[in-house]
Design an enzyme around this catalytic site. Sequence first.
Site, PDB file in Angstrom:
ATOM      1  N   GLY A 231       0.772  -1.555  -0.199  1.00 52.93           N
ATOM      2  CA  GLY A 231      -0.380   0.144  -0.051  1.00 52.93           C
ATOM      3  C   GLY A 231       1.321   1.284  -0.075  1.00 52.93           C
ATOM      4  O   GLY A 231       1.947   1.134   0.843  1.00 52.93           O
TER       5      GLY A 231
ATOM      6  N   ARG B  95       0.739  -5.043  -4.883  1.00 56.87           N
ATOM      7  CA  ARG B  95       0.645  -6.119  -3.980  1.00 56.87           C
ATOM      8  C   ARG B  95       0.658  -7.316  -5.138  1.00 56.87           C
ATOM      9  O   ARG B  95      -0.169  -7.780  -5.466  1.00 56.87           O
ATOM     10  CB  ARG B  95      -0.589  -5.919  -3.385  1.00 56.87           C
ATOM     11  CG  ARG B  95      -0.574  -4.760  -2.236  1.00 56.87           C
ATOM     12  CD  ARG B  95      -1.652  -5.016  -1.939  1.00 56.87           C
ATOM     13  NE  ARG B  95      -2.099  -3.931  -0.924  1.00 56.87           N
ATOM     14  CZ  ARG B  95      -2.311  -3.142   0.107  1.00 56.87           C
ATOM     15  NH1 ARG B  95      -0.814  -3.781   0.713  1.00 56.87           N
ATOM     16  NH2 ARG B  95      -2.423  -2.447   0.803  1.00 56.87           N
TER      17      ARG B  95
ATOM     18  N   ASP C 278       5.309  -4.530   5.654  1.00 56.39           N
ATOM     19  CA  ASP C 278       5.553  -5.881   5.857  1.00 56.39           C
ATOM     20  C   ASP C 278       5.134  -6.797   5.394  1.00 56.39           C
ATOM     21  O   ASP C 278       6.239  -7.715   5.412  1.00 56.39           O
ATOM     22  CB  ASP C 278       4.358  -6.333   6.822  1.00 56.39           C
ATOM     23  CG  ASP C 278       3.895  -7.569   7.774  1.00 56.39           C
ATOM     24  OD1 ASP C 278       4.548  -7.929   8.773  1.00 56.39           O
ATOM     25  OD2 ASP C 278       3.375  -8.740   6.614  1.00 56.39           O
TER      26      ASP C 278
ATOM     27  N   THR D 291       4.093   2.228   5.059  1.00 56.99           N
ATOM     28  CA  THR D 291       3.126   2.546   5.583  1.00 56.99           C
ATOM     29  C   THR D 291       2.127   3.372   6.599  1.00 56.99           C
ATOM     30  O   THR D 291       3.103   3.343   7.248  1.00 56.99           O
ATOM     31  CB  THR D 291       3.115   0.691   6.173  1.00 56.99           C
ATOM     32  OG1 THR D 291       1.687   0.212   6.201  1.00 56.99           O
ATOM     33  CG2 THR D 291       3.308   0.401   7.173  1.00 56.99           C
TER      34      THR D 291
ATOM     35  N   ASP E 197       0.327   2.529   8.817  1.00 56.51           N
ATOM     36  CA  ASP E 197      -0.196   1.261   9.585  1.00 56.51           C
ATOM     37  C   ASP E 197       0.718   1.661  11.251  1.00 56.51           C
ATOM     38  O   ASP E 197      -0.138   0.945  11.727  1.00 56.51           O
ATOM     39  CB  ASP E 197      -0.700  -0.139   9.075  1.00 56.51           C
ATOM     40  CG  ASP E 197      -1.426   0.033   8.005  1.00 56.51           C
ATOM     41  OD1 ASP E 197      -2.104   0.258   7.761  1.00 56.51           O
ATOM     42  OD2 ASP E 197      -1.733  -1.833   7.487  1.00 56.51           O
TER      43      ASP E 197
ATOM     44  N   ASP F 283       2.650  -0.630  11.620  1.00 57.12           N
ATOM     45  CA  ASP F 283       2.692  -1.398  12.370  1.00 57.12           C
ATOM     46  C   ASP F 283       3.982  -2.401  11.907  1.00 57.12           C
ATOM     47  O   ASP F 283       4.186  -3.622  12.403  1.00 57.12           O
ATOM     48  CB  ASP F 283       1.409  -2.320  11.882  1.00 57.12           C
ATOM     49  CG  ASP F 283       1.708  -2.917  10.364  1.00 57.12           C
ATOM     50  OD1 ASP F 283       2.456  -2.329   9.790  1.00 57.12           O
ATOM     51  OD2 ASP F 283       1.369  -3.732  10.104  1.00 57.12           O
TER      52      ASP F 283
ATOM     53  N   ARG G 295      -5.317  -1.893   8.760  1.00 53.70           N
ATOM     54  CA  ARG G 295      -5.581  -3.549   8.936  1.00 53.70           C
ATOM     55  C   ARG G 295      -5.648  -3.833  10.037  1.00 53.70           C
ATOM     56  O   ARG G 295      -6.382  -3.671  10.676  1.00 53.70           O
ATOM     57  CB  ARG G 295      -4.345  -3.594   8.276  1.00 53.70           C
ATOM     58  CG  ARG G 295      -4.161  -5.560   7.106  1.00 53.70           C
ATOM     59  CD  ARG G 295      -2.588  -5.820   6.974  1.00 53.70           C
ATOM     60  NE  ARG G 295      -2.353  -4.433   6.013  1.00 53.70           N
ATOM     61  CZ  ARG G 295      -2.780  -5.084   4.552  1.00 53.70           C
ATOM     62  NH1 ARG G 295      -3.487  -6.150   4.625  1.00 53.70           N
ATOM     63  NH2 ARG G 295      -1.825  -4.308   3.377  1.00 53.70           N
TER      64      ARG G 295
HETATM   65  O1  F6P Z   1      -1.699  -1.407   4.338  1.00 51.09           O
HETATM   66  C1  F6P Z   1      -2.164  -0.210   4.555  1.00 51.09           C
HETATM   67  C2  F6P Z   1      -3.300   0.105   4.300  1.00 51.09           C
HETATM   68  O2  F6P Z   1      -3.868   0.803   4.080  1.00 51.09           O
HETATM   69  C3  F6P Z   1      -4.348  -1.021   5.663  1.00 51.09           C
HETATM   70  O3  F6P Z   1      -4.657   0.254   6.482  1.00 51.09           O
HETATM   71  C4  F6P Z   1      -5.383  -0.944   5.015  1.00 51.09           C
HETATM   72  O4  F6P Z   1      -6.571  -2.304   5.393  1.00 51.09           O
HETATM   73  C5  F6P Z   1      -5.386  -1.940   2.944  1.00 51.09           C
HETATM   74  O5  F6P Z   1      -4.094  -1.577   3.257  1.00 51.09           O
HETATM   75  C6  F6P Z   1      -6.554  -1.657   2.122  1.00 51.09           C
HETATM   76  O6  F6P Z   1      -5.717  -2.243   1.313  1.00 51.09           O
HETATM   77  P1  F6P Z   1      -5.944  -2.043  -0.311  1.00 51.09           P
HETATM   78  O7  F6P Z   1      -5.473  -0.462  -0.564  1.00 51.09           O
HETATM   79  O8  F6P Z   1      -5.240  -2.531  -0.909  1.00 51.09           O
HETATM   80  O9  F6P Z   1      -7.758  -2.368  -0.611  1.00 51.09           O
END
Ligand code: F6P
Length: 322
Positions: free
Chosen positions: A11, A72, A103, A126, A128, A130, A172
């Site tokens: 992300g 991803r 991660d 990120t 997050d 995390d 997340r």
């Molecule tokens: O890891 C970053 C994040 O924004 C999370 O907070 C969220 O759960 C996820 O990515 C959303 O992913 P995507 O943009 O692939 O829907």
Amino acid sequence: MKSIAVLTSGGDSPGMNACIRAVVRTALYHKMDIWGIKRGYEGLMDDEFEKLDSKSVANIIQRGGTVLKTARSTRFMTDEGLRLASESLKRKGIEGLIVIGGDGTFRGALALEKLSGLHIVGCPGTIDNDLRGTDFTIGYDTAINTVIEAVDRIRDTAESHERLFFVEVMGRDAGLIALRSGIGAGAEAILIPETPTDIDDLVRRLEGGRKDKSSKIVIVSEHDAAGGAFKIAETVKAKLPYYDTRVTILGHIQRGGNPTCMDRVNASRMGFASVEALRAGKKGVMVGVVNNTISYTPFANAVKHLQELDPHLLRMVEILSL
Ligand code: F6P
């Protein structure tokens, strides 16, 4: 080391561009060739390399997203994907790789480093926050500022209509965005995956406190065990039918926007340090900033999700929102 490459993966997060800029300009200062890889590990497998110069990263420090694009990739985590990526780097004569991501990015880097023997250093990108080994990931500060700005706006309308709002934020399986932005926005309650959510307790808290309060805001971290904001709001509404209740899901606005000064500075420091780390022979580590000092954490430890939340903070929220 004469030739290195940089990619962003997973992300996107505000500040990734500031980090790319720092990597490129530091590498050029040391007379290295610097390659940008498009679309993260996807582009690496597909040979999407672009030679970067100082001008390639001009005027990007202030921009959200990532100029290198991101993805991803599930294909990368197969034997075939890793083989393609490793060969692609070797063909180009690249000796060191800098990966900016979270991660999943570092798990991928671990596997690639094992197969290729290449030197890989990571920068934590990120929203997050995390990852272990850094106080703040690149993008987290911008995201929480975006959340408090949005919640401030919601507070205005909630006050006018005397409503109870449930605002769902990203993160997340980590509640750090919810916790910090909830404190900053003066939320009445914060629900995070790290602590069990007891709906009866939440109802008691919403009913308690000052009786003349016009508005109440509950911040819900996505993936809270009690469900998403809609489900929790429905359960609470059944127990508190006289509340006029609304739900807002903030979603991807949390991932965009111009990075805050803190994200730009941290991203610049980490990008700079990642090139210096490669030059010093470091590999398999994520650069972080801990107590305002650059630190290095092995990928395997960085991805352990052991960021501990201070339990006193949640208690503080209860007291401060009375
Ligand atoms: O890891 C970053 C994040 O924004 C999370 O907070 C969220 O759960 C996820 O990515 C959303 O992913 P995507 O943009 O692939 O829907």
